[in-house]
Each structure stands twice: as structure tokens, then as C-alpha cells.
Design a protein around this motif. Structure first.
Motif, PDB file in Angstrom:
ATOM      1  N   VAL A   9     -60.049  86.552 -29.951  1.00 17.31           N
ATOM      2  CA  VAL A   9     -60.564  87.610 -30.700  1.00 17.31           C
ATOM      3  C   VAL A   9     -61.933  87.514 -30.792  1.00 17.31           C
ATOM      4  N   THR A  11     -65.098  89.526 -32.661  1.00 23.54           N
ATOM      5  CA  THR A  11     -65.233  90.387 -33.540  1.00 23.54           C
ATOM      6  C   THR A  11     -66.660  90.686 -33.741  1.00 23.54           C
ATOM      7  N   THR A  12     -66.907  92.175 -33.769  1.00 24.28           N
ATOM      8  CA  THR A  12     -68.327  92.607 -33.955  1.00 24.28           C
ATOM      9  C   THR A  12     -68.415  93.461 -35.305  1.00 24.28           C
ATOM     10  N   TYR A  13     -69.406  93.054 -36.177  1.00 28.40           N
ATOM     11  CA  TYR A  13     -69.465  93.677 -37.423  1.00 28.40           C
ATOM     12  C   TYR A  13     -70.600  94.672 -37.566  1.00 28.40           C
ATOM     13  N   VAL A  19     -65.717  95.214 -40.032  1.00 24.13           N
ATOM     14  CA  VAL A  19     -65.429  95.056 -38.727  1.00 24.13           C
ATOM     15  C   VAL A  19     -65.647  96.413 -37.938  1.00 24.13           C
ATOM     16  N   LYS A  21     -65.464  96.539 -34.318  1.00 21.37           N
ATOM     17  CA  LYS A  21     -64.961  96.342 -33.092  1.00 21.37           C
ATOM     18  C   LYS A  21     -64.418  95.086 -32.666  1.00 21.37           C
ATOM     19  N   GLU A  22     -63.332  94.842 -32.194  1.00 21.86           N
ATOM     20  CA  GLU A  22     -62.546  93.855 -31.692  1.00 21.86           C
ATOM     21  C   GLU A  22     -62.043  93.716 -30.251  1.00 21.86           C
ATOM     22  N   VAL A  24     -59.719  91.645 -27.715  1.00 23.36           N
ATOM     23  CA  VAL A  24     -58.702  90.596 -27.547  1.00 23.36           C
ATOM     24  C   VAL A  24     -58.529  90.133 -26.424  1.00 23.36           C
TER      25      VAL A  24
END
Length: 69
Positions: A9, A11-13, A19, A21-22, A24
Motif C-alpha cells: 500500500v 499512502t499519500t498524505y 491520509v 489517497k492509498e 493498493v
């Protein structure tokens, strides 16, 4: 084998530190789903948008909270 990487995963903060956007990825490093989030003013999740790898929106999850005193 029953061991090794099953998914990854990324992850963008957002600027708020939450968070945003993620993405997968499966064990072959191919994207399998994308999740984007909206938040309420107090930092609790408001909505989760679930996308297919091609960018098509497939579902929306809405969060409702009940606070008791």
C-alpha cells in the motif's frame, strides 16, 4: 509459497497530515484498487471513494458518527 509480499500500500498524505489517497498493489506490483478520503472539520473520516485501477469509481463509503455524552 504461502509467504512473501501479498500486497503493498502506497499512502499519500494531504496538507492536513491525514491520509488523502492509498493505492493498493498486489504481489505482482500491479495496482488493484485506489482509495481517496474526505474528512470532516474535526479530522474524522467523512467519505471513502473506491476506484478500480483504471480510475473508474466503483463505490463510496460514507462515515457517520454517533457521539454520546
Amino acid at each position: 509459497a504461502s509467504y512473501g509480499q501479498r500486497e503493498r500500500v502506497v499512502t499519500t498524505y494531504g496538507e492536513n497530515g491525514l491520509v488523502a489517497k492509498e493505492i493498493v498493489y498486489n504481489d505482482r506490483n500491479k495496482p488493484v484498487r485506489i482509495r481517496k478520503y474526505e474528512y470532516n472539520a474535526d479530522g474524522t473520516k467523512k467519505k471513502q471513494y473506491n476506484y478500480l485501477p483504471n480510475g473508474k469509481l466503483c463505490s463510496i463509503k460514507e462515515y457517520n458518527y454517533k457521539f454520546e455524552e
